[in-house]
Scaffold this motif. Structure first.
Motif, short mmCIF file in Angstrom:
data_model
loop_
_atom_site.label_atom_id
_atom_site.label_comp_id
_atom_site.label_asym_id
_atom_site.label_seq_id
_atom_site.Cartn_x
_atom_site.Cartn_y
_atom_site.Cartn_z
N LEU A 1 0.82 -1.21 0.00
CA LEU A 1 0.00 0.00 0.00
C LEU A 1 0.86 1.26 0.00
CD1 LEU A 1 -2.80 -0.88 2.62
CD2 LEU A 1 -2.85 -1.17 0.13
N LYS B 1 -11.45 7.16 2.61
CA LYS B 1 -12.74 6.50 2.59
C LYS B 1 -12.62 5.09 2.03
CE LYS B 1 -15.68 10.60 2.12
NZ LYS B 1 -16.70 11.29 1.27
N GLU B 2 -13.22 4.15 2.70
CA GLU B 2 -13.34 2.75 2.30
C GLU B 2 -12.02 1.99 2.28
OE1 GLU B 2 -15.49 2.53 -1.36
OE2 GLU B 2 -17.33 3.33 -0.47
N THR B 3 -10.96 2.59 1.77
CA THR B 3 -9.69 1.86 1.63
C THR B 3 -8.60 2.41 2.55
OG1 THR B 3 -9.03 3.26 -0.24
CG2 THR B 3 -10.17 1.18 -0.74
N ALA C 1 -6.22 2.60 6.02
CA ALA C 1 -5.38 1.54 6.57
C ALA C 1 -4.75 1.97 7.89
CB ALA C 1 -4.28 1.18 5.57
N ARG D 1 -6.38 -3.11 6.83
CA ARG D 1 -6.68 -2.47 5.54
C ARG D 1 -8.18 -2.41 5.31
NH1 ARG D 1 -3.46 -4.81 1.37
NH2 ARG D 1 -1.98 -5.54 2.94
N ASN D 2 -8.57 -1.67 4.28
CA ASN D 2 -9.99 -1.48 3.92
C ASN D 2 -10.81 -0.97 5.10
OD1 ASN D 2 -9.53 -2.41 1.27
ND2 ASN D 2 -9.69 -4.53 1.95
N VAL D 3 -10.24 0.01 5.77
CA VAL D 3 -10.92 0.66 6.89
C VAL D 3 -11.58 1.94 6.36
CG1 VAL D 3 -10.64 1.65 9.19
CG2 VAL D 3 -9.15 -0.22 8.45
N ASN D 4 -12.85 2.11 6.65
CA ASN D 4 -13.60 3.25 6.11
C ASN D 4 -13.29 4.52 6.91
OD1 ASN D 4 -15.33 4.67 4.47
ND2 ASN D 4 -17.20 3.74 5.25
N GLU E 1 -12.97 3.78 13.26
CA GLU E 1 -13.39 3.70 11.86
C GLU E 1 -14.50 4.74 11.72
OE1 GLU E 1 -14.29 0.39 8.43
OE2 GLU E 1 -15.11 0.02 10.43
N GLU F 1 -17.93 4.56 9.82
CA GLU F 1 -18.81 3.48 10.28
C GLU F 1 -19.26 3.73 11.72
OE1 GLU F 1 -19.99 1.16 8.37
OE2 GLU F 1 -18.75 1.69 6.63
N LYS G 1 -7.94 -10.42 11.49
CA LYS G 1 -8.61 -9.22 11.03
C LYS G 1 -9.17 -8.44 12.23
CE LYS G 1 -9.91 -10.97 6.47
NZ LYS G 1 -11.04 -11.23 5.53
#
Length: 310
Positions: A121, A145-147, A149, A164-167, A185, A188, A205
């Motif tokens: 990344l 947003k969305e991606t 980390a 990863r893929n944390v909004n 996050e 969310e 995860k």
């Protein structure tokens, strides 16, 4: 009457235990006091060993002395999360430079401590960070947003992805035993936690630690976003809730214990500071500035030296 004697060492331990078990004050008894009002949004507050507070706003970082004198300390571009190292140097997240910067005690940028690639990344928008006293490294969030980390950077400069893929990853704090990493996050409206096998290495995860209250007055995710977080000495997690004019306190299981007035609508960050580390300072906007909450609860010192981990 039977008299018993208690060894001095035992009395010291009993006294320490009593301090550690200090209860949370009732919300109505804690009123945020404006320390300094600015004309802009504030972030990233920390305290140094001399009792000076530092906070980010706009392009610069301001230093606020214990007697209330404010002065420009550094200008980096877009400073945000901020921590002070035992050496007296400062780590500052700066989205405009896509890096975590290392600054001298005088406020000059010495180098970029984390930038470029982290695993597969690219580091894009560093937001907040927390120190790991065991390894000497640090964790930081990359707010996208969305991606978004979470990354770890070691003393040698190596970097690795923790989540990863944390909004929109935001505020971040390491547990006292170094085995769990907590982070907000924001989009969310929740706090996540991930276990660690060793510094920088997740055991799986992230999972949901706590879902936070929603704003019933202003609909939309922009009005209920968890931001900066910090632990007290009891292991309770304090959360600045952007858009909610609130600071929440969560127990070790993620249950909401108290909600305090953050002093401003877009409460952004917080740190324990002051005498005996028992005062909470908060930043944000509407209005922008620095606010003091006399909670009389001891914060958790990540570092054993006098520097705070705001």
């Amino acid at each position: 009457m039977v008299r018993t004697s208690i060894p001095l060492a035992a009395l010291v331990l009993l006294s320490a235990a009593a301090v550690a078990q200090a209860p949370l004050p009732e919300p109505g008894s804690v009123r945020p006091e404006p320390v300094l009002i600015t004309n802009d949004y504030t972030e990233g507050i920390v305290e140094d060993r001399a009792g000076n507070l530092y906070f980010s706003h706009g392009r610069k970082i301001t230093r606020l002395t214990p007697d209330g004198h404010a002065s420009d300390w550094a200008e980096t571009g877009a400073p945000n999360g901020h921590k002070i190292l035992p050496s007296g140097e400062h780590l500052v997240c700066d989205a405009s430079r896509h890096a975590v910067l290392l600054l001298t005690p005088e406020g000059n940028v010495r180098k970029s401590a984390a930038y470029g690639q982290s695993g597969d990344l690219e580091i894009r928008s560093p937001n907040d960070l927390t120190l790991d006293p065991r390894s000497g490294g640090f964790y930081f969030t990359d707010s996208v947003k969305e991606t978004g980390a979470v990354h770890y950077a070691s003393l040698t400069g190596t970097k690795q992805v923790v989540a990863r893929n944390v909004n929109f990853a935001n505020g971040i704090a390491l547990s006292a035993d170094g085995k769990r990493l907590y982070f907000a996050e924001s989009l969310e409206n929740r706090i996540l936690v991930v276990g660690l096998k060793k510094p920088g290495v997740p055991d799986g995860k992230p999972r949901v630690f706590a879902n936070l209250p929603k704003n019933t007055e202003r609909p939309g995710t922009e009005w209920n976003q968890p931001d900066g977080i910090a632990f007290d000495r009891e292991g309770r997690l304090w959360v600045a809730h952007y858009g909610m004019k609130a600071i929440h306190v969560l127990d070790r299981g993620g249950r909401l214990l108290r909600t305090y007035d953050g002093g401003n609508r877009t409460t952004s960050n917080l740190c324990f500071a002051g005498p005996n580390f028992r005062t909470l300072y908060a930043t944000g906007g509407e209005p922008g500035g620095v606010f003091r909450l006399n909670v009389n609860v001891p914060g958790f010192k990540v570092l054993r030296d006098p520097f705070s981990e705001g």
